[in-house]
Motif scaffolding. Structure first.
Motif, PDB file in Angstrom:
ATOM      1  N   PHE A 160     -35.845  15.810  -4.638  1.00  0.00           N
ATOM      2  CA  PHE A 160     -36.041  16.894  -3.677  1.00  0.00           C
ATOM      3  C   PHE A 160     -34.896  17.004  -2.673  1.00  0.00           C
ATOM      4  O   PHE A 160     -34.473  18.105  -2.327  1.00  0.00           O
ATOM      5  CB  PHE A 160     -37.363  16.671  -2.946  1.00  0.00           C
ATOM      6  CG  PHE A 160     -37.651  17.662  -1.854  1.00  0.00           C
ATOM      7  CD1 PHE A 160     -37.808  19.002  -2.143  1.00  0.00           C
ATOM      8  CD2 PHE A 160     -37.783  17.253  -0.533  1.00  0.00           C
ATOM      9  CE1 PHE A 160     -38.082  19.921  -1.140  1.00  0.00           C
ATOM     10  CE2 PHE A 160     -38.061  18.161   0.468  1.00  0.00           C
ATOM     11  CZ  PHE A 160     -38.208  19.502   0.167  1.00  0.00           C
ATOM     12  N   ARG A 161     -34.423  15.880  -2.174  1.00  0.00           N
ATOM     13  CA  ARG A 161     -33.377  15.915  -1.143  1.00  0.00           C
ATOM     14  C   ARG A 161     -32.017  15.558  -1.754  1.00  0.00           C
ATOM     15  O   ARG A 161     -31.659  16.094  -2.793  1.00  0.00           O
ATOM     16  CB  ARG A 161     -33.769  15.008   0.018  1.00  0.00           C
ATOM     17  CG  ARG A 161     -35.050  15.478   0.718  1.00  0.00           C
ATOM     18  CD  ARG A 161     -35.223  14.817   2.070  1.00  0.00           C
ATOM     19  NE  ARG A 161     -36.501  15.156   2.684  1.00  0.00           N
ATOM     20  CZ  ARG A 161     -36.758  16.255   3.373  1.00  0.00           C
ATOM     21  NH1 ARG A 161     -35.826  17.169   3.513  1.00  0.00           N
ATOM     22  NH2 ARG A 161     -37.943  16.464   3.917  1.00  0.00           N
ATOM     23  N   SER A 162     -31.265  14.683  -1.141  1.00  0.00           N
ATOM     24  CA  SER A 162     -29.885  14.431  -1.557  1.00  0.00           C
ATOM     25  C   SER A 162     -29.797  13.360  -2.639  1.00  0.00           C
ATOM     26  O   SER A 162     -30.557  12.391  -2.635  1.00  0.00           O
ATOM     27  CB  SER A 162     -29.048  13.994  -0.354  1.00  0.00           C
ATOM     28  OG  SER A 162     -29.058  14.980   0.655  1.00  0.00           O
ATOM     29  N   ALA A 163     -28.824  13.511  -3.517  1.00  0.00           N
ATOM     30  CA  ALA A 163     -28.533  12.447  -4.471  1.00  0.00           C
ATOM     31  C   ALA A 163     -28.035  11.213  -3.723  1.00  0.00           C
ATOM     32  O   ALA A 163     -28.458  10.093  -4.006  1.00  0.00           O
ATOM     33  CB  ALA A 163     -27.497  12.915  -5.485  1.00  0.00           C
ATOM     34  N   GLY A 206     -31.805  18.529  -4.863  1.00  0.00           N
ATOM     35  CA  GLY A 206     -31.685  19.541  -3.817  1.00  0.00           C
ATOM     36  C   GLY A 206     -30.352  19.577  -3.108  1.00  0.00           C
ATOM     37  O   GLY A 206     -29.985  20.588  -2.513  1.00  0.00           O
ATOM     38  N   ASN A 207     -29.615  18.465  -3.153  1.00  0.00           N
ATOM     39  CA  ASN A 207     -28.338  18.372  -2.447  1.00  0.00           C
ATOM     40  C   ASN A 207     -27.538  17.250  -3.086  1.00  0.00           C
ATOM     41  O   ASN A 207     -28.118  16.278  -3.578  1.00  0.00           O
ATOM     42  CB  ASN A 207     -28.580  18.105  -0.960  1.00  0.00           C
ATOM     43  CG  ASN A 207     -27.299  18.044  -0.143  1.00  0.00           C
ATOM     44  OD1 ASN A 207     -26.853  16.972   0.239  1.00  0.00           O
ATOM     45  ND2 ASN A 207     -26.724  19.191   0.139  1.00  0.00           N
ATOM     46  N   LYS A 261     -37.273  24.544  -6.350  1.00  0.00           N
ATOM     47  CA  LYS A 261     -37.646  23.239  -5.810  1.00  0.00           C
ATOM     48  C   LYS A 261     -37.528  22.181  -6.911  1.00  0.00           C
ATOM     49  O   LYS A 261     -38.248  22.233  -7.907  1.00  0.00           O
ATOM     50  CB  LYS A 261     -39.077  23.307  -5.269  1.00  0.00           C
ATOM     51  CG  LYS A 261     -39.464  22.188  -4.333  1.00  0.00           C
ATOM     52  CD  LYS A 261     -40.805  22.525  -3.669  1.00  0.00           C
ATOM     53  CE  LYS A 261     -41.183  21.488  -2.621  1.00  0.00           C
ATOM     54  NZ  LYS A 261     -41.565  20.217  -3.231  1.00  0.00           N
ATOM     55  N   PRO A 262     -36.663  21.180  -6.753  1.00  0.00           N
ATOM     56  CA  PRO A 262     -36.375  20.280  -7.872  1.00  0.00           C
ATOM     57  C   PRO A 262     -37.478  19.303  -8.217  1.00  0.00           C
ATOM     58  O   PRO A 262     -37.482  18.753  -9.316  1.00  0.00           O
ATOM     59  CB  PRO A 262     -35.114  19.536  -7.407  1.00  0.00           C
ATOM     60  CG  PRO A 262     -35.100  19.669  -5.937  1.00  0.00           C
ATOM     61  CD  PRO A 262     -35.756  20.965  -5.616  1.00  0.00           C
ATOM     62  N   ASP A 263     -38.422  19.057  -7.306  1.00  0.00           N
ATOM     63  CA  ASP A 263     -39.499  18.106  -7.612  1.00  0.00           C
ATOM     64  C   ASP A 263     -40.833  18.810  -7.830  1.00  0.00           C
ATOM     65  O   ASP A 263     -41.890  18.171  -7.767  1.00  0.00           O
ATOM     66  CB  ASP A 263     -39.628  17.060  -6.508  1.00  0.00           C
ATOM     67  CG  ASP A 263     -40.103  17.654  -5.190  1.00  0.00           C
ATOM     68  OD1 ASP A 263     -39.869  18.860  -4.960  1.00  0.00           O
ATOM     69  OD2 ASP A 263     -40.715  16.924  -4.389  1.00  0.00           O
ATOM     70  N   ALA A 264     -40.798  20.100  -8.081  1.00  0.00           N
ATOM     71  CA  ALA A 264     -42.035  20.855  -8.290  1.00  0.00           C
ATOM     72  C   ALA A 264     -42.819  20.276  -9.463  1.00  0.00           C
ATOM     73  O   ALA A 264     -42.263  19.977 -10.522  1.00  0.00           O
ATOM     74  CB  ALA A 264     -41.720  22.322  -8.547  1.00  0.00           C
TER      75      ALA A 264
END
Length: 491
Positions: A281-284, A309-310, A344-347
């Motif tokens: 969801f957030r940054s790698a 997400g980032n 949204k990457p963790d949907a």
């Protein structure tokens, strides 16, 4: 020569002592594998007996071993053989909840300890967390609930404090009620070939390394509903140092690999090499120092991130710093590839990252210090980041006029996340309050047309750019400089 002979003799004796260490089957202590008998007292008796006898191995074979908090002691090695499951009780009162280190498996000031094998530690964290909430709602436990999460009493899976010579290998750790595992002020820690699958409840960090020295994390898989691999510094007189993370895979509904958030002492001498992050969801990779800590000599090499997400977030803040000024310097990120989605990457995961305050188009990778507290000596080499592009200025807009750029808040006391500033004026990289930044062979691609420039420098003192490539439909402005000097662009 005499000293060499003594060393060889001591090494031989130590090797033999490990080879001849006593082996104990859990069953001889009356430990039951039926999944219903509470074994806390029996397991603790076994650990104490082995410890007092000079050390050895405690073997768990096929079965489910129900237990509350057990304390691992020096020279005791738990082996969870294939098919053995150490099962956490769902009764909160079976744990050391009055301790700041509440957990299923606990150790303090222990040396030469390990948990190895092909077995499982299952914290049954979701039901345990619900039972904690039940006790709070009934007024039996007092806890100032925030979002009905109750952070005060939920136990971790593993918590080791001030331990030396620790090995965790082969096991699967799942369903913790809080952080899956925390190693705090430990030295000589090796974690290899483990699997973490913990999406049972909120705050399920996959791995927390806190103020530890000499740490090696290799060949492991982390799937967590909070930060997957996380480094913290809780003591301003300590720091995390000499840490290597290699050949790991991470998925998170927060950050993939994160330095922070609590960063009182800091981080020094890190190698993050050949890792993969996906559906995050957030940054790698997030490197943050909001609490006065020092960040120095960090290498991130060969990180691949898909559907995250980032890509990169570097941040100095001033949250709990008590007047101390955090610093960040000598950070190298090279050979990174990242794909950022529009959605949204963790949907679809059991616990998703929050739906954040909008409007905000997809955020760029960012390097953001504070006025007078510059992030310095950062090298970005052989980087490729693919963005969806297509930002809509009618949905969210941040221009590059002086008033637009000056209007971006500093947010020095805010929780450091890449999306904290909402709309930013660049689609590829946003660099603010930084000095001596190098971009070498960086490829930035936007799949759809962007209204924003690729890179914005704001209050940057010295940036060298070479081998840059910008790909976006319709071209658009590549680099914008504001209140910045010494920005050199080479082919």
């Amino acid at each position: 020569m005499e000293k060499l002979k003594i060393f060889v003799l001591l090494f031989t004796l130590l090797s033999c002592s490990k080879l001849w260490a006593a082996d104990y089957n859990a069953s001889i202590f009356g430990i039951k594998s039926n999944g219903t008998t509470l074994n806390t007292t029996a397991i603790q008796k076994a650990i104490d007996h082995i410890h007092e006898g000079g050390g050895g191995h405690l073997n768990f074979y096929v079965g489910r071993y129900l237990t509350g908090t057990i304390e691992l002691k020096s020279d005791v090695h738990i082996i969870l053989h294939e098919g053995a499951i150490l099962v956490g009780s769902t009764n909160v009162y079976d744990y050391n909840i009055d301790s700041p280190y509440r957990s299923l498996v606990y150790a303090k000031n222990a040396e030469n300890i390990s948990i190895t094998g092909l077995g499982v530690i299952d914290g049954q964290g979701r039901q345990l967390a619900y039972n904690v909430l039940d006790q709070v709602h009934k007024g039996i436990l007092e806890d100032p609930l925030k979002y009905d999460r109750s952070a005060k009493y939920r136990p971790k899976g593993i918590c080791f404090r001030e331990c030396k010579n620790v090995k965790i290998e082969g096991i699967t750790i799942k369903n913790a009620a809080e952080w899956v595992q925390m190693y705090d002020q430990c030295e000589n820690l090796e974690i290899n070939n483990i699997t973490v699958d913990s999406k049972a409840f909120w705050n399920n960090d996959g791995l927390d390394i806190v103020d530890c020295k000499n740490v090696l994390v290799t060949n492991s898989f982390f799937d967590a509903s909070d930060d997957a691999i996380c480094f913290k510094s809780h003591d301003e007189n300590k720091m995390c140092e000499n840490v290597e993370v290699r050949n790991c895979v991470a998925r998170s509904s927060a950050n993939g690999i994160k330095f922070g958030t609590v960063t009182k002492g800091g981080y020094k001498n890190f190698k993050i090499i050949n890792n993969k992050v996906y559906d995050t969801f957030r940054s790698a990779i997030t490197i943050a120092t909001p609490d006065g800590g020092v960040v120095d000599n960090i290498l991130v090499d060969s990180l691949r991130a898909y559907n995250t997400g980032n890509a990169i977030y570097l941040r100095i803040g001033a949250r709990w710093n008590k007047g101390r000024k955090g610093t960040m310097s000598n950070v190298t990120i090279r050979n990174l590839y990242a794909e950022i989605p529009a959605s949204k990457p963790d949907a679809g995961y059991e616990y998703e990252g929050p739906v954040e305050d909008l409007p905000r188009n997809v955020s760029p990778a960012s390097i953001v210090g504070l006025p007078g507290q510059y992030i310095s000596n950062v090298t970005l080499s052989n980087i490729e980041i693919v963005y969806p592009g297509g930002s809509n200025p009618k949905y969210a807009f941040r221009g590059i006029k002086p008033s637009d750029l000056d209007g971006i808040p500093e947010m020095e006391s805010a929780y450091p996340e890449f999306s904290q500033f909402k709309e930013l004026p660049a689609w590829g990289f946003y660099v603010r309050h930084a000095q001596d930044i190098k971009f070498e062979n960086v490829v930035l691609t936007a799949k759809e047309k962007e209204y924003r420039p690729a890179i914005v420098f704001d209050d940057v003192k010295g940036a060298a750019m070479s081998g840059m490539e910008y790909n976006s439909p319709g071209g658009g402005k590549k680099v914008h400089k504001y209140k910045s000097t010494g920005i050199i662009q080479k082919k």
